[in-house]
Design an enzyme around this catalytic site. Structure first.
Site, PDB file in Angstrom:
ATOM      1  N   ASN A   9      15.756 -29.761 -45.325  1.00 52.43           N
ATOM      2  CA  ASN A   9      16.923 -28.901 -45.485  1.00 52.43           C
ATOM      3  C   ASN A   9      17.644 -29.291 -46.787  1.00 52.43           C
ATOM      4  O   ASN A   9      18.159 -30.397 -46.922  1.00 52.43           O
ATOM      5  CB  ASN A   9      17.838 -29.087 -44.262  1.00 52.43           C
ATOM      6  CG  ASN A   9      19.115 -28.287 -44.343  1.00 52.43           C
ATOM      7  OD1 ASN A   9      19.743 -28.185 -45.394  1.00 52.43           O
ATOM      8  ND2 ASN A   9      19.519 -27.737 -43.215  1.00 52.43           N
ATOM      9  N   LYS A  12      21.407 -30.328 -46.571  1.00 54.92           N
ATOM     10  CA  LYS A  12      21.598 -31.684 -46.045  1.00 54.92           C
ATOM     11  C   LYS A  12      21.214 -32.741 -47.070  1.00 54.92           C
ATOM     12  O   LYS A  12      21.916 -33.727 -47.270  1.00 54.92           O
ATOM     13  CB  LYS A  12      20.657 -31.896 -44.850  1.00 54.92           C
ATOM     14  CG  LYS A  12      21.195 -31.476 -43.536  1.00 54.92           C
ATOM     15  CD  LYS A  12      20.221 -31.983 -42.494  1.00 54.92           C
ATOM     16  CE  LYS A  12      20.436 -31.337 -41.173  1.00 54.92           C
ATOM     17  NZ  LYS A  12      19.495 -31.802 -40.166  1.00 54.92           N
ATOM     18  N   ASP A  66      20.539 -35.318 -37.466  1.00 49.17           N
ATOM     19  CA  ASP A  66      20.454 -34.152 -36.590  1.00 49.17           C
ATOM     20  C   ASP A  66      21.878 -33.709 -36.336  1.00 49.17           C
ATOM     21  O   ASP A  66      22.733 -34.509 -35.943  1.00 49.17           O
ATOM     22  CB  ASP A  66      19.715 -34.440 -35.289  1.00 49.17           C
ATOM     23  CG  ASP A  66      19.217 -33.131 -34.676  1.00 49.17           C
ATOM     24  OD1 ASP A  66      18.349 -32.484 -35.297  1.00 49.17           O
ATOM     25  OD2 ASP A  66      19.725 -32.717 -33.613  1.00 49.17           O
ATOM     26  N   PHE A 155      26.271 -24.831 -46.698  1.00 47.71           N
ATOM     27  CA  PHE A 155      25.114 -24.155 -46.117  1.00 47.71           C
ATOM     28  C   PHE A 155      25.428 -23.865 -44.645  1.00 47.71           C
ATOM     29  O   PHE A 155      26.524 -24.163 -44.159  1.00 47.71           O
ATOM     30  CB  PHE A 155      23.842 -25.024 -46.255  1.00 47.71           C
ATOM     31  CG  PHE A 155      23.874 -26.303 -45.454  1.00 47.71           C
ATOM     32  CD1 PHE A 155      24.541 -27.417 -45.913  1.00 47.71           C
ATOM     33  CD2 PHE A 155      23.245 -26.386 -44.203  1.00 47.71           C
ATOM     34  CE1 PHE A 155      24.590 -28.591 -45.171  1.00 47.71           C
ATOM     35  CE2 PHE A 155      23.286 -27.551 -43.461  1.00 47.71           C
ATOM     36  CZ  PHE A 155      23.963 -28.657 -43.942  1.00 47.71           C
ATOM     37  N   ASP A 158      28.916 -23.084 -42.616  1.00 48.03           N
ATOM     38  CA  ASP A 158      30.108 -23.405 -43.428  1.00 48.03           C
ATOM     39  C   ASP A 158      31.017 -22.204 -43.717  1.00 48.03           C
ATOM     40  O   ASP A 158      32.245 -22.341 -43.668  1.00 48.03           O
ATOM     41  CB  ASP A 158      29.701 -24.063 -44.761  1.00 48.03           C
ATOM     42  CG  ASP A 158      29.353 -25.535 -44.579  1.00 48.03           C
ATOM     43  OD1 ASP A 158      29.678 -26.098 -43.521  1.00 48.03           O
ATOM     44  OD2 ASP A 158      28.759 -26.115 -45.504  1.00 48.03           O
ATOM     45  N   ARG A 184      28.962 -35.134 -41.364  1.00 51.57           N
ATOM     46  CA  ARG A 184      27.888 -35.899 -42.032  1.00 51.57           C
ATOM     47  C   ARG A 184      28.461 -37.014 -42.890  1.00 51.57           C
ATOM     48  O   ARG A 184      27.943 -38.129 -42.908  1.00 51.57           O
ATOM     49  CB  ARG A 184      27.055 -34.920 -42.881  1.00 51.57           C
ATOM     50  CG  ARG A 184      25.835 -35.525 -43.535  1.00 51.57           C
ATOM     51  CD  ARG A 184      24.887 -34.456 -44.031  1.00 51.57           C
ATOM     52  NE  ARG A 184      24.440 -33.630 -42.933  1.00 51.57           N
ATOM     53  CZ  ARG A 184      24.901 -32.380 -42.703  1.00 51.57           C
ATOM     54  NH1 ARG A 184      25.769 -31.819 -43.513  1.00 51.57           N
ATOM     55  NH2 ARG A 184      24.470 -31.701 -41.657  1.00 51.57           N
TER      56      ARG A 184
HETATM   57  P1  IMP Z   1      18.840 -29.681 -37.677  1.00 48.90           P
HETATM   58  O1  IMP Z   1      18.087 -29.620 -38.976  1.00 48.90           O
HETATM   59  O2  IMP Z   1      17.989 -29.447 -36.475  1.00 48.90           O
HETATM   60  O3  IMP Z   1      19.691 -30.912 -37.593  1.00 48.90           O
HETATM   61  O4  IMP Z   1      19.819 -28.418 -37.699  1.00 48.90           O
HETATM   62  C1  IMP Z   1      21.019 -28.478 -38.337  1.00 48.90           C
HETATM   63  C2  IMP Z   1      21.635 -27.071 -38.351  1.00 48.90           C
HETATM   64  O5  IMP Z   1      22.996 -27.167 -37.951  1.00 48.90           O
HETATM   65  C3  IMP Z   1      21.645 -26.484 -39.747  1.00 48.90           C
HETATM   66  O6  IMP Z   1      20.484 -25.709 -40.001  1.00 48.90           O
HETATM   67  C4  IMP Z   1      22.920 -25.645 -39.736  1.00 48.90           C
HETATM   68  O7  IMP Z   1      22.651 -24.412 -39.123  1.00 48.90           O
HETATM   69  C5  IMP Z   1      23.835 -26.446 -38.819  1.00 48.90           C
HETATM   70  N1  IMP Z   1      24.621 -27.419 -39.606  1.00 48.90           N
HETATM   71  C6  IMP Z   1      24.507 -28.777 -39.601  1.00 48.90           C
HETATM   72  N2  IMP Z   1      25.354 -29.333 -40.462  1.00 48.90           N
HETATM   73  C7  IMP Z   1      26.005 -28.323 -41.059  1.00 48.90           C
HETATM   74  C8  IMP Z   1      26.985 -28.278 -42.088  1.00 48.90           C
HETATM   75  O8  IMP Z   1      27.401 -29.278 -42.676  1.00 48.90           O
HETATM   76  N3  IMP Z   1      27.423 -27.057 -42.402  1.00 48.90           N
HETATM   77  C9  IMP Z   1      26.973 -25.916 -41.806  1.00 48.90           C
HETATM   78  N4  IMP Z   1      26.034 -25.894 -40.890  1.00 48.90           N
HETATM   79  C10 IMP Z   1      25.548 -27.101 -40.506  1.00 48.90           C
END
Ligand code: IMP
Length: 201
Positions: A9, A12, A66, A155, A158, A184
């Protein structure tokens, strides 16, 4: 210290780099794709699954995040399903036009129509897996969901998340301000502290 970011991602990855590089940690990105099935039911389990899988494949200390959005009026959804919320049949599937992030936001706003309680929080669990064990830390950021997306930064969700005490959405804040208050940012700074404390033992 060199760590591998256990993520593909880009949003991230950029944030992890921004936060850890000034602390003297070199963050490398994976040089080939690795699909990890996130079969856990909690953020922590999924973060461990990713960190361990990346460590095994790439042989470097692996840092996984995560994270997701927990919405009170939706009984905690999208939660661990945040990245592919649009594909969940719960509440009807969202047609995927545009990016997955856009489809996720559309689904969220549709499910929130008519809801008075718009409180939500971002949650992040970070795990550093070193081969012999791991460290973890967590962070949260509370806010409310806006009626419409605003802003181009960040992203995911947000553009519809307004942190408590702010009149701007996360996507309208400068990156450094997001890092200062974000789930984060908090989790990574706590993880750094834990690692430093261990070194002193
Ligand atoms: P993961 O990759 O399974 O941890 O999914 C994380 C998902 O949560 C991302 O694809 C976003 O949709 C959402 N997410 C996590 N952190 C953020 C952030 O800082 N801003 C906006 N969306 C977030």
């Amino acid at each position: 210290m060199k760590v591998l970011a256990a993520t593909t991602n880009r949003g991230k990855l950029a944030e992890i780099r921004r936060i850890l590089t000034p602390a003297g940690i070199e963050v490398v990105s994976p040089w080939e794709n690795l699909e990890v099935r996130e079969t856990g039911t909690t953020f922590l389990e999924n973060a461990y699954l990713k960190a361990e899988a990346y460590y095994r494949r790439f042989g470097l200390p692996a840092l996984a995040d995560d994270s997701g959005l927990v919405v009170d009026a939706l009984e905690g959804y999208p939660g661990v399903f945040s990245s592919r919320f649009y594909a969940l049949t719960f509440g009807g599937r969202e047609e995927v036009t545009g990016s997955p992030d856009e489809a996720n936001v559309r689904k969220l706003l549709r499910l929130m129509e008519g809801k008075r309680n718009r409180s939500a929080r971002f949650v992040a669990y970070v795990v550093l897996y070193t081969g012999t064990g791991g460290f973890f830390a967590h962070g949260e950021c509370a806010g409310t969901l806006t009626e419409k997306p605003r802003g181009k930064g960040g992203f995911g969700y947000d553009p519809v998340f307004q942190p408590i005490g702010y009149t701007k959405t996360m996507a309208e804040l400068p990156p450094q301000e997001k890092d200062r208050i974000s789930h984060r940012g908090l989790a990574l700074r706590r993880l750094l502290q834990i690692i430093r404390n261990c070194k002193q033992l």
